[in-house]
Write a protein that holds these residues in place. Structure first.
Motif, PDB file in Angstrom:
ATOM      1  N   CYS A  88       0.841  -1.212   0.000  1.00 29.07           N
ATOM      2  CA  CYS A  88       0.000   0.000   0.000  1.00 29.07           C
ATOM      3  C   CYS A  88       0.870   1.255   0.000  1.00 29.07           C
ATOM      4  N   ALA A  89       1.935   1.237   0.799  1.00 31.11           N
ATOM      5  CA  ALA A  89       2.835   2.399   0.844  1.00 31.11           C
ATOM      6  C   ALA A  89       3.475   2.609  -0.530  1.00 31.11           C
ATOM      7  N   ASP A  92       0.873   4.091  -2.772  1.00 32.53           N
ATOM      8  CA  ASP A  92       0.579   5.450  -2.306  1.00 32.53           C
ATOM      9  C   ASP A  92       1.606   6.451  -2.823  1.00 32.53           C
ATOM     10  N   PRO A  96       1.791  11.806  -5.406  1.00 32.77           N
ATOM     11  CA  PRO A  96       1.598  12.321  -4.040  1.00 32.77           C
ATOM     12  C   PRO A  96       0.449  13.301  -3.824  1.00 32.77           C
ATOM     13  N   VAL A  99      -5.508  13.145  -3.053  1.00 38.68           N
ATOM     14  CA  VAL A  99      -5.688  12.432  -1.782  1.00 38.68           C
ATOM     15  C   VAL A  99      -6.530  11.177  -1.959  1.00 38.68           C
ATOM     16  N   HIS A 102      -4.596   7.893  -1.453  1.00 42.28           N
ATOM     17  CA  HIS A 102      -4.368   7.547  -0.049  1.00 42.28           C
ATOM     18  C   HIS A 102      -5.679   7.091   0.603  1.00 42.28           C
ATOM     19  N   TRP A 103      -6.742   7.804   0.300  1.00 42.92           N
ATOM     20  CA  TRP A 103      -8.069   7.498   0.869  1.00 42.92           C
ATOM     21  C   TRP A 103      -8.489   6.065   0.515  1.00 42.92           C
ATOM     22  N   LEU A 105      -6.592   3.541  -0.429  1.00 44.39           N
ATOM     23  CA  LEU A 105      -5.693   2.550   0.177  1.00 44.39           C
ATOM     24  C   LEU A 105      -6.023   2.348   1.655  1.00 44.39           C
ATOM     25  N   GLN A 106      -6.312   3.454   2.334  1.00 49.04           N
ATOM     26  CA  GLN A 106      -6.695   3.362   3.752  1.00 49.04           C
ATOM     27  C   GLN A 106      -7.970   2.548   3.905  1.00 49.04           C
ATOM     28  N   ARG A 244      -7.138  17.700  -4.321  1.00 47.66           N
ATOM     29  CA  ARG A 244      -7.182  17.675  -2.855  1.00 47.66           C
ATOM     30  C   ARG A 244      -7.704  19.034  -2.387  1.00 47.66           C
ATOM     31  N   ASP A 281      -9.452  16.690   2.118  1.00 49.38           N
ATOM     32  CA  ASP A 281      -8.527  16.200   3.136  1.00 49.38           C
ATOM     33  C   ASP A 281      -8.756  17.014   4.409  1.00 49.38           C
TER      34      ASP A 281
END
Ligand code: MRU
Length: 356
Positions: A88-89, A92, A96, A99, A102-103, A105-106, A244, A281
Motif C-alpha cells: 500500500c505504501a 501510495d 503524491p 488524496v 491515499h483514501w 488505500l486506507q 485535494r 482532506d
C-alpha cells in the motif's frame, strides 16, 4: 447515456485500463497483471485523475493480497499484513498530490483489518468486494454531483474547463465534466471551451475526445487564450475538478487552475470546483501543506517525444497548483454545494460524516 467506455475493469485476476497515454490516437487496453503494474500505470499516467487512481489502487491492493497468499499460509497472518501494508505504501507513493489515492488505500486496509483473520478466502472476498464498492460508489457519487451541480449551470452557458475531469478521470461519468454533461443532456444550451492543459495535454487529448463523444458543442483552446475569453465576457462560468481540498477550502488542482481562478476573481466570473467528499482532506488545514508533485523535465522539453528546448535546459514542472479559497465561488460535492465560509462548512460536513 455516456456508458460508451469502461475506464477500468477487473477480470480474470487482471486489471484492464484504457491506456490514456495513447488517446486519442490509439484506443488500447493496458493490462495490469500484478500490483507493481498498477503502481506503474498510476505513476506513468496510463490512468490519471484523482478518483480513477484511487479506484485503480484499490484493485492493486487486492492483487497484492492474492500474490501474498502463500505468506499467509506458510509464514503468518502478521507477516502477510506487513507485506500488504508495504504494498500500500508503494502504491501510495506513485503520485503524491491527489488524496483519493491515499483514501482508497486506507479504506482497503481498514477492510482487511475488519475482515477477520481466520480465512484467506474471507480476506480476499472482502478486499474484492471493497475494491468493487470503491469503483461503483465513485460512479454513483459522480452522478449525484452532476445532479447537484446542474443547479448552478444557467440554461444557456459558455463554460470553460481545465484538464480532464470526465469518465476517464474517474471510474465513470466524471466530476466537472459530469456536471457539464448533465446540463447538456438535460437540454441546456451549453458551449464548452476546453483548455489544452499543458504540459500533458489532458484537455486536448482526453477532454476534447470525451466532449466529441458526448456531442457537446466545444472548442479546444491553448491555455493562454483563457485570459482573453474571460476578460472579454465570453465565459459564464468555470467548472473544473480538484485533487485535494484543504479544510479551509483551498483547492489543489491541475497546474494552471490558480491562474484561471485569479482571472475569474478579477472579472467576476463564477468559479466552481467539483469534487467527491473523498477529495477533501480534513487533516490538512490549508493548501500550503498539500504536497505538489513535480514531474520529469522531459514533459516540457520533449512533448510527445519531440525536442523543443535546448539540450540541458533546466525545467520546473509542478503538476498541480493551489487555488486560494477566496477565489472559489463554490465546491460541488455529492452532499451538496459548499459555499464560504469554507472552514465552517467543511468542518460541519466532517462532523455530519461521523468525524472523519
Ligand atoms: O495529472 P492528472 O491528469 O492526474 O490531473 C488530474 C486533474 O488535475 C483533475 O482535474 C482532477 O483529478 C480532478 S478530476 C476527477
Amino acid at each position: 447515456m455516456d456508458e460508451t467506455f469502461i475506464t477500468l475493469e477487473y477480470k480474470d485476476n487482471e486489471l484492464h485500463l484504457i491506456d490514456q497515454r495513447l488517446l486519442p490516437n490509439e484506443y488500447t487496453m493496458f493490462r495490469c497483471a500484478n500490483y507493481r503494474d498498477v503502481e506503474f500505470a498510476i505513476r506513468d499516467m496510463v490512468v490519471r485523475g484523482a478518483p480513477a487512481i484511487g479506484a485503480v489502487a484499490a484493485f492493486g491492493v487486492l492483487m497484492a493480497a492474492k500474490e501474498f497468499e502463500p505468506i499467509y499460509r506458510t509464514a503468518s497472518p502478521q507477516e502477510f499484513r506487513k507485506k500488504l501494508g508495504d504494498a500500500c505504501a508503494f502504491l501510495d507513493a506513485a503520485r503524491p498530490t491527489a488524496v483519493n489515492l491515499h483514501w482508497a488505500l486506507q479504506r482497503m486496509l481498514q477492510k482487511l483489518d475488519t475482515s477477520g483473520w481466520d480465512s484467506m478466502e474471507r480476506i480476499l472476498a472482502g478486499l474484492e468486494q471493497e475494491a468493487d464498492c470503491i469503483r461503483s460508489e465513485d460512479i454513483a457519487t459522480n452522478k449525484a454531483m452532476a445532479r447537484v451541480g446542474n443547479d448552478i449551470v444557467p440554461h444557456k452557458a459558455t463554460i470553460l474547463t481545465h484538464c480532464n475531469t470526465g469518465a476517464l478521470a474517474t471510474a465513470g461519468w466524471g466530476t466537472a465534466l459530469g456536471v457539464i454533461k448533465e446540463a447538456f443532456y438535460g437540454g441546456k444550451d451549453i458551449f464548452v471551451y476546453a483548455d489544452e492543459t499543458r504540459p500533458r495535454f489532458q484537455g486536448a487529448r482526453l477532454t476534447a475526445w470525451e466532449l466529441m463523444q458526448a456531442g457537446i458543442p466545444s472548442k479546444l483552446i491553448p491555455d493562454s487564450v483563457a485570459a482573453t475569453l474571460i476578460r472579454d465576457g465570453k465565459i459564464d462560468l468555470v467548472i473544473l475538478g480538484g485533487d485535494r481540498v484543504a479544510a479551509n477550502g483551498d483547492v489543489c488542482n491541475k497546474i494552471g487552475t490558480f491562474m484561471l481562478s485569479a482571472l475569474c476573481k478579477l472579472y467576476g466570473v463564477p468559479f466552481y470546483s467539483v469534487v467527491p467528499v473523498s477529495t477533501i482532506d480534513f487533516t490538512i488545514a490549508n493548501g500550503a501543506d498539500i504536497p505538489i508533485e513535480e514531474r520529469d523535465a522531459e514533459e516540457i522539453t520533449h512533448p510527445g517525444g519531440v525536442p523543443v528546448a535546448p539540450a540541458g535546459m533546466q525545467v520546473y514542472n509542478p503538476a498541480f497548483d493551489v487555488t486560494p479559497h477566496q477565489h472559489v465561488t463554490g465546491i460541488i460535492t455529492e452532499k451538496g454545494i459548499l459555499y464560504p465560509p469554507y472552514d465552517k462548512h467543511i468542518e460541519e460536513l466532517r462532523i455530519a460524516l461521523g468525524g472523519m
